[in-house]
Structure formats: C-alpha cells, structure tokens
Write a protein that holds these residues in place. Sequence first.
Motif, mmCIF file in Angstrom:
data_model
loop_
_atom_site.group_PDB
_atom_site.id
_atom_site.type_symbol
_atom_site.label_atom_id
_atom_site.label_comp_id
_atom_site.label_asym_id
_atom_site.label_seq_id
_atom_site.Cartn_x
_atom_site.Cartn_y
_atom_site.Cartn_z
ATOM 1 N N LEU A 170 27.808 -14.585 7.506
ATOM 2 C CA LEU A 170 27.200 -15.643 8.087
ATOM 3 C C LEU A 170 25.731 -15.138 8.847
ATOM 4 C CD1 LEU A 170 30.671 -16.526 10.068
ATOM 5 C CD2 LEU A 170 29.776 -17.163 7.952
ATOM 6 N N VAL A 171 24.990 -16.320 8.608
ATOM 7 C CA VAL A 171 23.487 -15.784 9.090
ATOM 8 C C VAL A 171 22.881 -16.994 9.879
ATOM 9 C CG1 VAL A 171 20.979 -15.291 8.355
ATOM 10 C CG2 VAL A 171 23.003 -14.503 6.834
ATOM 11 N N HIS A 172 22.329 -16.514 10.844
ATOM 12 C CA HIS A 172 21.867 -17.699 11.997
ATOM 13 C C HIS A 172 20.620 -18.224 11.362
ATOM 14 C CE1 HIS A 172 19.685 -19.240 15.420
ATOM 15 N NE2 HIS A 172 20.935 -18.997 16.130
ATOM 16 N N ALA A 173 20.740 -19.746 11.589
ATOM 17 C CA ALA A 173 19.795 -20.415 10.897
ATOM 18 C C ALA A 173 18.197 -20.254 11.006
ATOM 19 C CB ALA A 173 19.683 -21.878 11.479
ATOM 20 N N SER A 174 17.782 -19.346 12.163
ATOM 21 C CA SER A 174 16.569 -18.945 12.454
ATOM 22 C C SER A 174 16.019 -17.970 11.414
ATOM 23 C CB SER A 174 16.511 -18.411 13.831
ATOM 24 O OG SER A 174 17.101 -17.316 13.912
ATOM 25 N N LEU A 175 16.968 -17.368 10.632
ATOM 26 C CA LEU A 175 16.683 -16.178 9.892
ATOM 27 C C LEU A 175 16.582 -16.509 8.331
ATOM 28 C CD1 LEU A 175 18.989 -13.530 11.476
ATOM 29 C CD2 LEU A 175 16.480 -13.865 12.086
ATOM 30 N N THR A 176 16.738 -17.800 8.283
ATOM 31 C CA THR A 176 16.620 -18.141 6.698
ATOM 32 C C THR A 176 15.281 -17.988 5.910
ATOM 33 O OG1 THR A 176 16.093 -20.272 7.356
ATOM 34 C CG2 THR A 176 18.388 -20.174 7.194
ATOM 35 N N GLN A 177 14.311 -17.743 6.490
ATOM 36 C CA GLN A 177 13.102 -17.255 5.744
ATOM 37 C C GLN A 177 12.811 -15.914 5.965
ATOM 38 O OE1 GLN A 177 11.240 -19.683 4.288
ATOM 39 N NE2 GLN A 177 12.754 -21.012 4.948
ATOM 40 N N GLU A 178 13.019 -15.244 6.908
ATOM 41 C CA GLU A 178 12.677 -13.759 6.896
ATOM 42 C C GLU A 178 13.862 -12.604 6.579
ATOM 43 O OE1 GLU A 178 11.291 -10.664 10.587
ATOM 44 O OE2 GLU A 178 11.999 -12.607 11.042
ATOM 45 N N PHE A 179 15.098 -13.145 6.747
ATOM 46 C CA PHE A 179 16.103 -12.186 6.571
ATOM 47 C C PHE A 179 16.995 -12.746 5.401
ATOM 48 C CE2 PHE A 179 20.676 -11.065 6.989
ATOM 49 C CZ PHE A 179 20.460 -9.716 6.744
ATOM 50 N N LEU A 180 17.354 -13.917 4.916
ATOM 51 C CA LEU A 180 18.331 -14.395 3.918
ATOM 52 C C LEU A 180 17.953 -14.131 2.809
ATOM 53 C CD1 LEU A 180 20.960 -15.741 3.645
ATOM 54 C CD2 LEU A 180 20.049 -18.023 3.928
ATOM 55 N N PRO A 181 16.874 -14.378 2.246
ATOM 56 C CA PRO A 181 16.280 -14.126 0.905
ATOM 57 C C PRO A 181 16.346 -12.625 0.637
ATOM 58 C CG PRO A 181 14.865 -15.585 1.915
ATOM 59 C CD PRO A 181 15.599 -14.963 3.039
ATOM 60 N N LYS A 182 16.183 -11.683 1.532
ATOM 61 C CA LYS A 182 16.093 -10.222 1.449
ATOM 62 C C LYS A 182 17.565 -9.702 1.224
ATOM 63 C CE LYS A 182 13.278 -7.803 3.730
ATOM 64 N NZ LYS A 182 12.534 -7.044 4.927
ATOM 65 N N VAL A 183 18.467 -10.341 2.170
ATOM 66 C CA VAL A 183 19.841 -9.508 2.180
ATOM 67 C C VAL A 183 20.439 -10.229 0.689
ATOM 68 C CG1 VAL A 183 20.976 -11.548 3.368
ATOM 69 C CG2 VAL A 183 22.025 -9.375 3.223
ATOM 70 N N LEU A 184 20.342 -11.540 0.247
ATOM 71 C CA LEU A 184 20.797 -11.922 -0.821
ATOM 72 C C LEU A 184 20.397 -11.200 -2.156
ATOM 73 C CD1 LEU A 184 20.376 -16.070 -0.232
ATOM 74 C CD2 LEU A 184 22.604 -14.441 0.010
ATOM 75 N N ALA A 185 18.850 -10.774 -2.164
ATOM 76 C CA ALA A 185 18.689 -10.147 -3.299
ATOM 77 C C ALA A 185 19.021 -8.752 -3.519
ATOM 78 C CB ALA A 185 16.919 -9.883 -3.020
ATOM 79 N N GLU A 186 19.161 -8.029 -2.254
ATOM 80 C CA GLU A 186 20.011 -6.820 -2.099
ATOM 81 C C GLU A 186 21.393 -6.957 -2.537
ATOM 82 O OE1 GLU A 186 18.671 -3.805 -1.534
ATOM 83 O OE2 GLU A 186 16.652 -4.285 -0.613
ATOM 84 N N LEU A 187 22.132 -7.663 -2.091
ATOM 85 C CA LEU A 187 23.413 -7.855 -2.546
ATOM 86 C C LEU A 187 23.614 -8.289 -3.947
ATOM 87 C CD1 LEU A 187 24.696 -10.180 0.579
ATOM 88 C CD2 LEU A 187 25.469 -7.820 -0.214
ATOM 89 N N SER A 188 22.881 -9.187 -4.470
ATOM 90 C CA SER A 188 22.856 -9.451 -6.004
ATOM 91 C C SER A 188 22.384 -8.231 -6.811
ATOM 92 C CB SER A 188 21.654 -10.697 -6.210
ATOM 93 O OG SER A 188 21.824 -11.148 -7.654
ATOM 94 N N GLY A 189 21.362 -7.565 -6.244
ATOM 95 C CA GLY A 189 20.875 -6.391 -6.790
ATOM 96 C C GLY A 189 21.993 -5.366 -7.145
ATOM 97 N N ALA A 190 22.796 -5.191 -5.875
ATOM 98 C CA ALA A 190 24.134 -4.298 -6.144
ATOM 99 C C ALA A 190 25.245 -4.933 -6.931
ATOM 100 C CB ALA A 190 24.590 -4.278 -4.590
#
Length: 420
Positions: free
Chosen positions: A264-284
Amino acid sequence: MSAVLTVADLAAKARTASRRLALLSRADKDAALLAIADALDAASADVVAANAQDIERGRASGMVEGLVDRLTLTPERVAAVADAVRDIAALPDPVGEVVRGSTLANGLQIRQVRVPMGVVGMIYEARPNVTVDAAALGLKSGNAVILRGGSAAESTNRTLVTVMRDALTAQGLPADAIGLLDGGRDAVRALLTARGQVDLIIPRGGAGLIQTVVTESTVPVIETGVGNCHVYVDAAADLDKALAITLNAKTHRPSVCNAAESLLVHASLTQEFLPKVLAELSGAGVVLHTDPAAGSAAEAAGIPHVPATDEDWDTEYLALEIAVAVVPDLDGALDHIRAHSSGHTEAIVTEDRAAARRFTTEIDAAAVMVNASTRFTDGGEFGFGAEIGISTQKLHARGPMALPELTTTKWIVEGDGQIR
C-alpha cells in the motif's frame, strides 16, 4: 487396521511416553536433543537421498518451484536443522517455571507453574524441517508429538522420524515420544477427533489446510500461519528504507507466511516512489497485481502488470506476486488492512511517530512492524529458538510460538491443615 485404531494406538503410546517425558530433568532432555542432532548429522546422506525421491515425485506431479524449495533438504540444510536442535537444547526449560504465586492471609501458599500439554498433534505440509522442529520443541517442553506431514515429503519424514526415534531409544527414552501418522484423510480426521486422547492440534500450512483443521477438529486447535501481510509506505517514509523493506518482505523468501503479499502506497508518493518500487519488484521477477492508480503508474513507466481482482486483496500468493494499491492516507491504509488482513504481520514505513503510534495501536495483528520487514516475524529472529508455528488467533498464544506456548499451567496449593 482402520485409521481410527491407528490413531488410538499412536495416541495411547504417545500418552504413555508423555508421562515419562514430564518427569525428565532438563539435563536428560537436553542430552536427548543433542543425541538427535548428532544422529541427524550422521544420517545426512540417508536423509538427502530420501528427500531426492520426494523432490522427483513432486516435480513429476507439477509442484511449483516455491514449494519445491520448501521441500528440499541439502546436506547444508540438514546440518542447519541439526544445529537448530542444538539451539533448542540450549534454551531455558519452561517446565516448572513459576508464572505467579503468593501466600494468602490464611497461610496457604499458592503458585501457578508451567506443565507440558501432554500429547500434541502437528499437521503440516511439505516442510520436512518442521518434522524435526516440532519433535525437538515437543521433547524440550515435555510433550509427546504425533506428526502428520504432507504426502509430498513422505520419504523424507519417514527417514527423519526413524533417525530421531532411534536416537531416543539409544538414550533410554521412549521412542513413542515421536510418532508419525500414516494414511490419508481418514487418518487425519481420526486425529482431529481424538478428543481426550490428544490434547492439542497445531496445523501449519496454507489456508485450506488450516481451515479444514479448524472446522473439523474436536480437539483444541491453535490456528497458525496464513499470512496476508501488508507493507504500507506512509507519506513520511524514508524512501530508501521503504524500497529496501518492500523488496526484502516480498522477495527474500516468497514461499513463507511472513512474506508480504500486498503493498500500500500513500497517494502523495505516486510520482516519486511508486514507479521506482514497481520497477524494482518487476525486475526481481515479481508479478504486479495493481489497482487502477498503481496500474496507471506502471503503464506510464512501461512496467508489466495485471489488473487486480477482488480476490487478489485476500490472496496469500506464497510466490513472486504482490497486490499493489494506492491509498489516500493513513486512514485509507488502516481501512484496507482491516478489510483484508489475516492477522499475521503488518508493517508501516514512516518517520512520523504519530503515524507509527496510530498504526501499532489500531492494527489488529499478531505482529506489527515499524520500519522493518515483515520477514522478522519468526521465532528464531525473535530470539525464541525454533518455532512450532505463528499463531494468528488470540486465545492461549499469539505470534511466534516457542517453548512456553507448548505448555499449560496448573496451580499448586500447599497448606498446613487449613480448612474453608
């Protein structure tokens, strides 16, 4: 012989053995445990050979690799299992511990002391290390155990139990302190309904197994294990910590119950954090099941994902898959977790102490993590030694269950002729 007679015979022998175990000193129990550990080391090649048979059958039947990993015993893993038995021998003996006591006004001395449960039935799936952990914890706490492992580990479990029983016999102790239940569903049903012969049932495995045991058992049950665990990344999170915690919670060992299944990700982090964590998870190699907001972020970044269904929020994947949702605020995260948590482990990543306090106060789970991975919910990590399971219920035990949780108590009252 019918399954009922088989269970009755096992339970009667286990009951006799449990009476002997209840009288043992800590030194006697520890000597037996060390003998078991040495015997496992000596029989490592036999154990690995038996395990190879189970793995071959499992792969032939289409077992997924996450479950194959749970099933697999290498020489190094056998050595680790033996070392875990030695660690149990080094733990304090809970039997005889005084929980509380006092002297009443009339001179009666009362004390509540820990005593063994008696006969404990353990039903679990394809994790042969549990065979040894359960037997060792049972012995240390003065209990006889009846083990019913999954059919996928049949050869491994037979070999492990034979090694341990032989070690007990060599120590002059009853081999029936460790029993292995054979047979199919009828045998399991007979164990679940052996009320008065078996004192406690502990299931350890997936949701289906646990629900079957809870629903069908007339013997008291401690419910364990289903882990629909969440990581919530708050607006005030340290994003480097959040990334490391999320990756560890999901990918360190995805096939276990304390792995994260939802992010679960806070809405304020959809630009700064969400793409990064999704990319890292997908890359794993993690499959992303996304709500519309998380899916939009993934789409914009070119990250593979699939739309989450209603079922995804309640799924314990036990694999490299995770459900991802964007929540408006802490209240939204709390509401989501309340709706879908299995009561195992929930985590918040935040530098806001007030948010952390609200999360730990309002989340109803066996373990609540602040700025730490869900993977830490574990008896060994908590310093308890090997665990018998992680209880997700509220009566008797909650969270990692070790030696004290395998005991009950009785009151001892000493007087000098007082009458009421």
